[in-house]
Design a protein around this motif. Structure first.
Motif, PDB file in Angstrom:
ATOM      1  N   UNK A 361       1.035  -1.341  -0.099  1.00  0.00           N
ATOM      2  CA  UNK A 361       0.022  -0.479   0.178  1.00  0.00           C
ATOM      3  C   UNK A 361       0.588   1.020  -0.033  1.00  0.00           C
ATOM      4  N   UNK A 362       1.986   1.158  -0.185  1.00  0.00           N
ATOM      5  CA  UNK A 362       2.931   1.820   0.119  1.00  0.00           C
ATOM      6  C   UNK A 362       2.344   3.698  -1.352  1.00  0.00           C
ATOM      7  N   UNK A 363       2.279   2.904  -2.496  1.00  0.00           N
ATOM      8  CA  UNK A 363       2.425   3.455  -3.274  1.00  0.00           C
ATOM      9  C   UNK A 363       1.319   5.038  -3.241  1.00  0.00           C
ATOM     10  N   UNK A 364      -0.401   3.460  -3.005  1.00  0.00           N
ATOM     11  CA  UNK A 364      -0.902   5.136  -1.328  1.00  0.00           C
ATOM     12  C   UNK A 364      -0.875   5.759  -0.904  1.00  0.00           C
ATOM     13  N   UNK A 365      -0.392   5.334  -0.044  1.00  0.00           N
ATOM     14  CA  UNK A 365       0.042   6.483   0.826  1.00  0.00           C
ATOM     15  C   UNK A 365       1.081   7.543   0.423  1.00  0.00           C
ATOM     16  N   UNK A 366       1.906   7.365  -1.146  1.00  0.00           N
ATOM     17  CA  UNK A 366       2.591   8.488  -1.223  1.00  0.00           C
ATOM     18  C   UNK A 366       1.866   9.211  -2.053  1.00  0.00           C
ATOM     19  N   UNK A 367       0.977   8.770  -3.010  1.00  0.00           N
ATOM     20  CA  UNK A 367       0.179   9.348  -3.694  1.00  0.00           C
ATOM     21  C   UNK A 367      -0.466  10.365  -3.056  1.00  0.00           C
ATOM     22  N   UNK A 368      -0.847  10.379  -1.567  1.00  0.00           N
ATOM     23  CA  UNK A 368      -2.118  10.799  -1.001  1.00  0.00           C
ATOM     24  C   UNK A 368      -0.801  11.964   0.307  1.00  0.00           C
ATOM     25  N   UNK A 369       0.651  12.149   0.423  1.00  0.00           N
ATOM     26  CA  UNK A 369       1.537  12.213   0.521  1.00  0.00           C
ATOM     27  C   UNK A 369       1.717  12.328   2.502  1.00  0.00           C
ATOM     28  N   UNK A 370       0.825  10.576   2.400  1.00  0.00           N
ATOM     29  CA  UNK A 370       1.156  10.204   4.395  1.00  0.00           C
ATOM     30  C   UNK A 370       2.427   9.819   4.422  1.00  0.00           C
ATOM     31  N   UNK A 371       2.538   9.920   5.941  1.00  0.00           N
ATOM     32  CA  UNK A 371       3.895   9.345   6.837  1.00  0.00           C
ATOM     33  C   UNK A 371       3.295   7.855   7.288  1.00  0.00           C
ATOM     34  N   UNK A 372       3.860   7.046   6.987  1.00  0.00           N
ATOM     35  CA  UNK A 372       3.501   5.550   7.353  1.00  0.00           C
ATOM     36  C   UNK A 372       4.618   5.463   8.876  1.00  0.00           C
ATOM     37  N   UNK A 373       4.423   4.746   9.315  1.00  0.00           N
ATOM     38  CA  UNK A 373       5.614   4.511  10.206  1.00  0.00           C
ATOM     39  C   UNK A 373       5.696   3.159  11.134  1.00  0.00           C
ATOM     40  N   UNK A 374       6.433   2.325  11.228  1.00  0.00           N
ATOM     41  CA  UNK A 374       5.853   1.473  11.674  1.00  0.00           C
ATOM     42  C   UNK A 374       6.749   0.788  13.183  1.00  0.00           C
ATOM     43  N   UNK A 375       6.303   0.548  13.484  1.00  0.00           N
ATOM     44  CA  UNK A 375       6.795  -0.228  15.174  1.00  0.00           C
ATOM     45  C   UNK A 375       6.184  -1.941  15.408  1.00  0.00           C
ATOM     46  N   UNK A 376       7.909  -2.443  15.881  1.00  0.00           N
ATOM     47  CA  UNK A 376       7.401  -3.975  15.767  1.00  0.00           C
ATOM     48  C   UNK A 376       8.455  -4.660  16.582  1.00  0.00           C
TER      49      UNK A 376
END
Length: 640
Positions: A361-376
């Motif tokens: 889903x990275x492409x969709x997030x980038x098209x909306x200029x979203x910051x996606x962070x993950x903590x595992x």
């Protein structure tokens, strides 16, 4: 009269008093004894001793009131019985009496005055019969009748009522009120024909149904019955005849069920089945053209670096992905409502699944200029489940987060181990949910208002699918929001299992080996594009457009892999696979279905026909390339 008989009668008459005493003494079913005018017991028979428990010595000389309960004695009832017997010449009563041991029994008592030759009262005769068993039977019968009456009166889903032998309505329960929408005043005492439609009455249906019930004891019928003042409803009617001990007809009992709801359910089930069949066919028909489009776009992306063309192919690729997802959602609606979603269980590292979903889903997030962070967590979170279905869960959640978050927003994903559960949270700072939407978020076809124009497609079943898939894995899913404008958090929990030490989630690089492939598809464009992709990967590819042509090609020597469409002309892909398996060398070839049919039953049919794997169109070109490369790698390594 013969002389010997006369002599016998005279002899008995001469012994009359003694004979009568012996006769009374021998009676054991009745207590028979004499009382003085004041009520003192003067005689006592064996029946009285058996019923009351007193011997003659214990009873004679005592007042007969000793057999009465204390309350009856207190109000002077024994003396009242004697008074009434004297006035009326006979007195009969029923009531409780007391035995010697203090127990009571229900007795029938007859008291008669004894008069001398001058009509003077010289005492009373008293006959007592124990009716305890009869009274208990009557009580049980009355209780049973009362319970049955209450049961019938409490039934509201069925109308239950009685007719006399002539067809007149005699009883009417609460269920009758509801089913017929008529009161007892409207019906009782009137002929049952009033409950039929005018056309049925004109055809003699009421009379014929009662006659059939009388002849066969029970008659079942479906038809229209009157409802209210002028309406009608579809009914299921059972009519049973009632007879007395001699077999004479005494009436009928009718049980009527309103089939309105039943007919509606049957109609809805039939309509649902037609919808499911339509969705399956529609999905297949949509997938067929999507497959060559997808593969053609992949080819363009591989062979062209011109900026304008690349931007155009990227746009086509994104929109094609959306269209493919809509088609998949259509089919998943059918699977959810039909309860046919199944999972293939194996050990899966949920951290890797979530990571893969973020990448998807990275492409969709980038098209909306979203910051996606993950903590595992640092440790693997191993669950027992279907990796593909779990990926579908988190792709759906991440896609939802992007859809409902404004440009420049933030999405945070975390995965932790807690109390034996893998807990994954997807949090956004988007438009959030109100209380009403939170309550219905996981229902089918429910969507919130978009923050942006509806450019992404979707049918509003994403969270419904998420819930179904997670619950099939024994997990839970919940949505939380502080309200509109305050973002949303969706939490998924899944039970963790111990790893068996195997590598459960990695895919080895297949290497650069090549194989011989036969592509069988009646769609010329689809077959050609698949062939071109595999040829670019270095494989040797041939094409057939129907079953006989495919069988003819393999007679000259089997390829390593057959990619087979199912909906072929002349013979189905299943038939082609069966015949290939029966040919010399056919047992070793890898046969893969590539079809627009993707329901669970379609996959099962492919397996039954001897097909090794079943891909649903449009398959991702990268997935197909990796799959074929893995087969090539295995062939070269001698593992198949």
């Amino acid at each position: 009269m013969p002389e010997p008989l006369r002599q016998q009668i005279d002899a008995l008459a001469g012994r009359g008093t003694e004979l009568f005493r012996q006769l009374v003494e021998s009676v054991r079913d009745y207590g028979i004894f004499a009382l003085t005018p004041e009520g003192t017991i003067a005689t006592w028979n064996s029946g009285a001793e058996r019923i009351k428990g007193y011997t003659a010595d214990e009873a004679i000389g005592r007042h007969f009131s000793m057999f009465y309960p204390a309350g009856a004695v207190a109000r002077g009832w024994p003396a009242e019985e004697l008074r009434r017997a004297t006035l009326d010449g006979r007195f009969e009563d029923e009531g409780f009496r007391v035995r010697k041991d203090g127990s009571t029994f229900w007795a029938n008592v007859v008291i008669s005055p004894i008069l001398d030759d001058h009509g003077e009262l010289i005492g009373f005769s008293k006959v007592t019969r124990d009716l305890t068993e009869r009274r208990e039977s009557e009580r049980l019968l009355e209780e049973s009748e009362r319970n049955q009456r209450l049961l019938v009166e409490s039934v509201r889903d069925h109308a239950m009522f009685l007719l006399d032998a002539g067809g007149l309505v005699r009883t009417w329960n609460a269920g009758c009120d509801r089913v017929f929408e008529l009161s007892a005043n409207d019906v009782v005492g009137k002929h049952v024909g009033n409950l039929y439609t005018d056309s049925d009455v004109a055809r003699g249906v009421p009379r014929n149904e009662l006659a059939s019930a009388a002849a066969a004891r029970v008659h079942h019928a479906d038809g229209q019955r009157r409802k209210g003042a002028s309406g009608a409803f579809p009914a299921e009617v059972t009519t049973a005849s009632l007879t007395n001990r001699e077999g004479a007809l005494t009436g009928f009992v009718l049980v009527v069920r309103d089939l309105t709801h039943h007919d509606r359910v049957v109609s809805l089930e039939a309509e649902s089945k037609r919808v499911h069949e339509f969705i399956a066919m529609l999905s297949h028909e949509l997938r067929n053209p999507l497959a060559p489009i997808r593969n053609a776009v992949t080819l363009l992306q591989r062979v062209s670096s011109e900026p304008t063309l690349k931007r155009s192919t990227d746009i086509i690729d994104r929109q094609l992905t959306n269209l493919t997802r809509i088609v998949d959602d259509l089919l998943d609606v059918s699977r959810i409502t039909g309860g046919s979603i199944h999972i293939a269980r194996q050990q899966v590292n949920i951290v890797e699944v979530v990571n893969a979903s973020i990448s998807s889903t990275r492409q969709l997030a980038q098209s909306r200029h979203h910051r996606v962070s993950a903590s595992f967590t640092d440790e693997p979170l191993i669950v027992l489940g279907d990796g593909a279905r779990l990926t579908q869960v988190f792709v759906s959640l991440l896609t939802n987060a992007s859809k409902y978050t404004l440009d420049g927003g933030e999405v945070v994903v975390s995965a932790r181990d807690g109390d034996g559960l893998a807990t994954v949270k997807v949090t956004d700072n988007g438009i959030g949910m109100g209380d009403e939407l939170l309550r219905r978020a996981f229902d089918p076809l429910v969507q919130g208002e978009r923050a942006l124009a509806r450019t992404d497609g979707g049918l509003g079943i994403g969270l419904t699918l998420v819930k179904s898939i997670v619950e099939l894995h024994g997990g839970t899913v919940a949505a939380a929001s502080a309200g509109t404008g305050h973002g949303t958090t969706v939490t998924v929990t899944l039970p963790i299992v111990q790893s068996n030490g195997e590598n459960v989630s990695t895919t080895g690089a297949p290497g650069s080996a090549s194989v011989r492939v036969l592509v069988v598809d009646d769609n010329v464009d689809a077959a050609q594009v698949v062939a071109n992709i595999l040829e670019l990967d270095g494989h040797e590819v041939s094409i057939a457009h129907d079953g006989p042509a495919a069988l003819e090609k393999v007679r000259g020597g089997f390829p390593d892999l057959v990619i087979l469409d199912i909906g072929l002309p002349m013979m189905t892909g299943h038939d082609v696979a069966r015949q290939m398996r029966q040919m010399p060398g056919g047992a070793d070839v890898r046969i893969v279905a590539l079809s627009g049919y993707g329901q669970e039953s379609d996959l099962q049919q492919s397996a039954t026909a001897g097909i090794d794997n079943h891909f649903v169109k449009p398959v991702d070109a990268e997935v197909l390339s990796l799959y074929v490369a893995s087969i090539a790698h295995q062939r070269n390594a001698g593992q198949t």
